[in-house]
Design a protein around this motif. Structure first.
Motif, mmCIF file in Angstrom:
data_model
loop_
_atom_site.group_PDB
_atom_site.id
_atom_site.type_symbol
_atom_site.label_atom_id
_atom_site.label_comp_id
_atom_site.label_asym_id
_atom_site.label_seq_id
_atom_site.Cartn_x
_atom_site.Cartn_y
_atom_site.Cartn_z
ATOM 1 N N THR A 191 40.086 49.203 44.994
ATOM 2 C CA THR A 191 39.227 48.315 45.763
ATOM 3 C C THR A 191 37.934 49.050 46.049
ATOM 4 O O THR A 191 37.940 50.277 46.224
ATOM 5 C CB THR A 191 39.902 47.824 47.061
ATOM 6 O OG1 THR A 191 39.045 46.867 47.687
ATOM 7 C CG2 THR A 191 40.175 48.963 48.017
ATOM 8 N N ARG A 222 43.376 36.004 37.206
ATOM 9 C CA ARG A 222 44.594 36.629 36.664
ATOM 10 C C ARG A 222 44.456 36.740 35.147
ATOM 11 O O ARG A 222 44.072 35.778 34.487
ATOM 12 C CB ARG A 222 45.821 35.800 37.017
ATOM 13 C CG ARG A 222 46.109 35.784 38.512
ATOM 14 C CD ARG A 222 47.291 34.892 38.866
ATOM 15 N NE ARG A 222 48.506 35.239 38.170
ATOM 16 C CZ ARG A 222 49.366 36.176 38.569
ATOM 17 N NH1 ARG A 222 49.134 36.853 39.663
ATOM 18 N NH2 ARG A 222 50.456 36.417 37.884
ATOM 19 N N ARG A 227 40.527 40.080 42.639
ATOM 20 C CA ARG A 227 40.045 39.177 43.686
ATOM 21 C C ARG A 227 38.651 39.631 44.069
ATOM 22 O O ARG A 227 38.404 40.822 44.237
ATOM 23 C CB ARG A 227 40.970 39.210 44.894
ATOM 24 C CG ARG A 227 42.365 38.707 44.592
ATOM 25 C CD ARG A 227 43.230 38.792 45.851
ATOM 26 N NE ARG A 227 44.612 38.590 45.563
ATOM 27 C CZ ARG A 227 45.246 37.415 45.702
ATOM 28 N NH1 ARG A 227 44.596 36.367 46.118
ATOM 29 N NH2 ARG A 227 46.527 37.325 45.431
ATOM 30 N N LEU A 282 38.001 33.888 48.948
ATOM 31 C CA LEU A 282 38.473 34.974 48.095
ATOM 32 C C LEU A 282 38.817 34.385 46.724
ATOM 33 O O LEU A 282 39.736 33.580 46.601
ATOM 34 C CB LEU A 282 39.703 35.637 48.733
ATOM 35 C CG LEU A 282 40.213 36.914 48.106
ATOM 36 C CD1 LEU A 282 39.186 38.030 48.200
ATOM 37 C CD2 LEU A 282 41.496 37.345 48.806
ATOM 38 N N GLN A 308 45.469 41.110 38.368
ATOM 39 C CA GLN A 308 44.641 40.165 39.113
ATOM 40 C C GLN A 308 43.457 40.898 39.738
ATOM 41 O O GLN A 308 43.612 42.021 40.237
ATOM 42 C CB GLN A 308 45.462 39.495 40.208
ATOM 43 C CG GLN A 308 44.679 38.480 41.021
ATOM 44 C CD GLN A 308 45.593 37.625 41.868
ATOM 45 O OE1 GLN A 308 45.763 36.470 41.572
ATOM 46 N NE2 GLN A 308 46.176 38.196 42.911
ATOM 47 N N SER A 357 40.188 34.446 42.892
ATOM 48 C CA SER A 357 41.251 35.155 42.178
ATOM 49 C C SER A 357 41.162 34.896 40.678
ATOM 50 O O SER A 357 40.978 33.755 40.247
ATOM 51 C CB SER A 357 42.624 34.698 42.672
ATOM 52 O OG SER A 357 42.777 35.029 44.022
ATOM 53 N N THR A 417 47.570 46.495 45.415
ATOM 54 C CA THR A 417 46.160 46.810 45.186
ATOM 55 C C THR A 417 46.059 48.240 44.665
ATOM 56 O O THR A 417 46.462 49.185 45.335
ATOM 57 C CB THR A 417 45.345 46.647 46.479
ATOM 58 O OG1 THR A 417 45.470 45.295 46.926
ATOM 59 C CG2 THR A 417 43.876 46.965 46.242
ATOM 60 N N TYR A 468 35.771 43.994 45.571
ATOM 61 C CA TYR A 468 36.791 43.580 44.611
ATOM 62 C C TYR A 468 38.095 44.295 44.923
ATOM 63 O O TYR A 468 38.121 45.400 45.465
ATOM 64 C CB TYR A 468 36.353 43.830 43.165
ATOM 65 C CG TYR A 468 36.333 45.267 42.736
ATOM 66 C CD1 TYR A 468 37.471 45.887 42.224
ATOM 67 C CD2 TYR A 468 35.169 46.018 42.829
ATOM 68 C CE1 TYR A 468 37.455 47.208 41.822
ATOM 69 C CE2 TYR A 468 35.148 47.343 42.426
ATOM 70 C CZ TYR A 468 36.289 47.927 41.930
ATOM 71 O OH TYR A 468 36.262 49.238 41.538
ATOM 72 N N TYR A 469 39.171 43.608 44.584
ATOM 73 C CA TYR A 469 40.523 44.133 44.732
ATOM 74 C C TYR A 469 41.207 43.964 43.387
ATOM 75 O O TYR A 469 41.398 42.844 42.929
ATOM 76 C CB TYR A 469 41.304 43.360 45.802
ATOM 77 C CG TYR A 469 40.588 43.261 47.121
ATOM 78 C CD1 TYR A 469 40.766 44.226 48.107
ATOM 79 C CD2 TYR A 469 39.718 42.199 47.379
ATOM 80 C CE1 TYR A 469 40.101 44.126 49.322
ATOM 81 C CE2 TYR A 469 39.046 42.108 48.588
ATOM 82 C CZ TYR A 469 39.243 43.068 49.553
ATOM 83 O OH TYR A 469 38.577 42.986 50.751
ATOM 84 N N GLN A 509 35.275 38.920 46.716
ATOM 85 C CA GLN A 509 34.839 38.334 47.986
ATOM 86 C C GLN A 509 33.414 38.801 48.247
ATOM 87 O O GLN A 509 33.109 39.995 48.094
ATOM 88 C CB GLN A 509 35.762 38.791 49.108
ATOM 89 C CG GLN A 509 35.499 38.128 50.433
ATOM 90 C CD GLN A 509 36.580 38.477 51.449
ATOM 91 O OE1 GLN A 509 37.223 39.515 51.378
ATOM 92 N NE2 GLN A 509 36.775 37.586 52.403
#
Length: 173
Positions: free
Chosen positions: A102, A59, A147, A55, A145, A57, A99, A90-91, A149
């Motif tokens: 997403t 920021r 994230r 995952l 942020q 990240s 969150t 994506y988150y 995956q």
């Protein structure tokens, strides 16, 4: 004064100073060309493999929430990437870590009929920058942020060199 009478260390200093000035001017030009960028970062994969449990990240700071922003996904892959597309989840997290958005996102990396790679390429490496969230407005100023995956059917995704995020100020109409 003849050039032959100038000590060699002065010639080297002049050359070094001229090179420094040119480098600073080039740096100034390159940074001025990207005034809209608020944030951009990429994560390189040493083994050119993106594992499903990895995952990533990113920021970034938003100072003007009244402004609309464009959010892009950056992907670099080789021509040997075995699929025509890339699914990623994506988150987007707010300043408190909640969150707020997403989604599963599909990026087409190759043309489906011909197999021709999209993006810009040099040799067997291709870079893609895909607008994922156009004109996005954040609720408040602060640190956000994203994230990312990979969400492919294969746990270990080969031939991915790097993945990243770019946030920029959206152009006003």
């Amino acid at each position: 004064m003849k050039l032959s009478s100038v000590p060699s260390y002065l010639v080297l200093i002049r050359h070094w100073a001229r090179s420094l000035v040119l480098a600073l001017l080039l740096l100034l030009v390159l940074t001025r060309c990207d005034d809209n960028r608020v944030y951009e970062d990429n994560t390189d994969f040493d083994q050119t493999v993106w594992a499903a449990d990895s995952l990533l990240s990113f920021r970034f700071q938003i100072d003007e929430p009244e402004q609309a922003y464009n959010i892009y996904w950056n992907v670099r892959n080789t021509i040997a990437y075995p699929f025509r597309n890339l699914y990623l989840t994506y988150y987007l997290e707010d300043t408190l870590g909640h969150t707020i958005k997403t989604e599963l996102y599909e990026m087409n990396l190759f043309e489906s009929r011909t197999g021709k790679p999209f993006g810009s390429g040099l040799g067997d490496i291709f870079s893609h920058q895909v607008l994922a969230l156009p004109n996005y407005k954040f609720d408040t100023a602060g640190m956000y942020q994203i994230r990312l995956q990979q969400y492919m059917r294969q746990d270990t995704l080969p031939e991915i060199l790097s993945v990243g995020v770019r946030v920029e100020v959206a152009e006003k109409d």
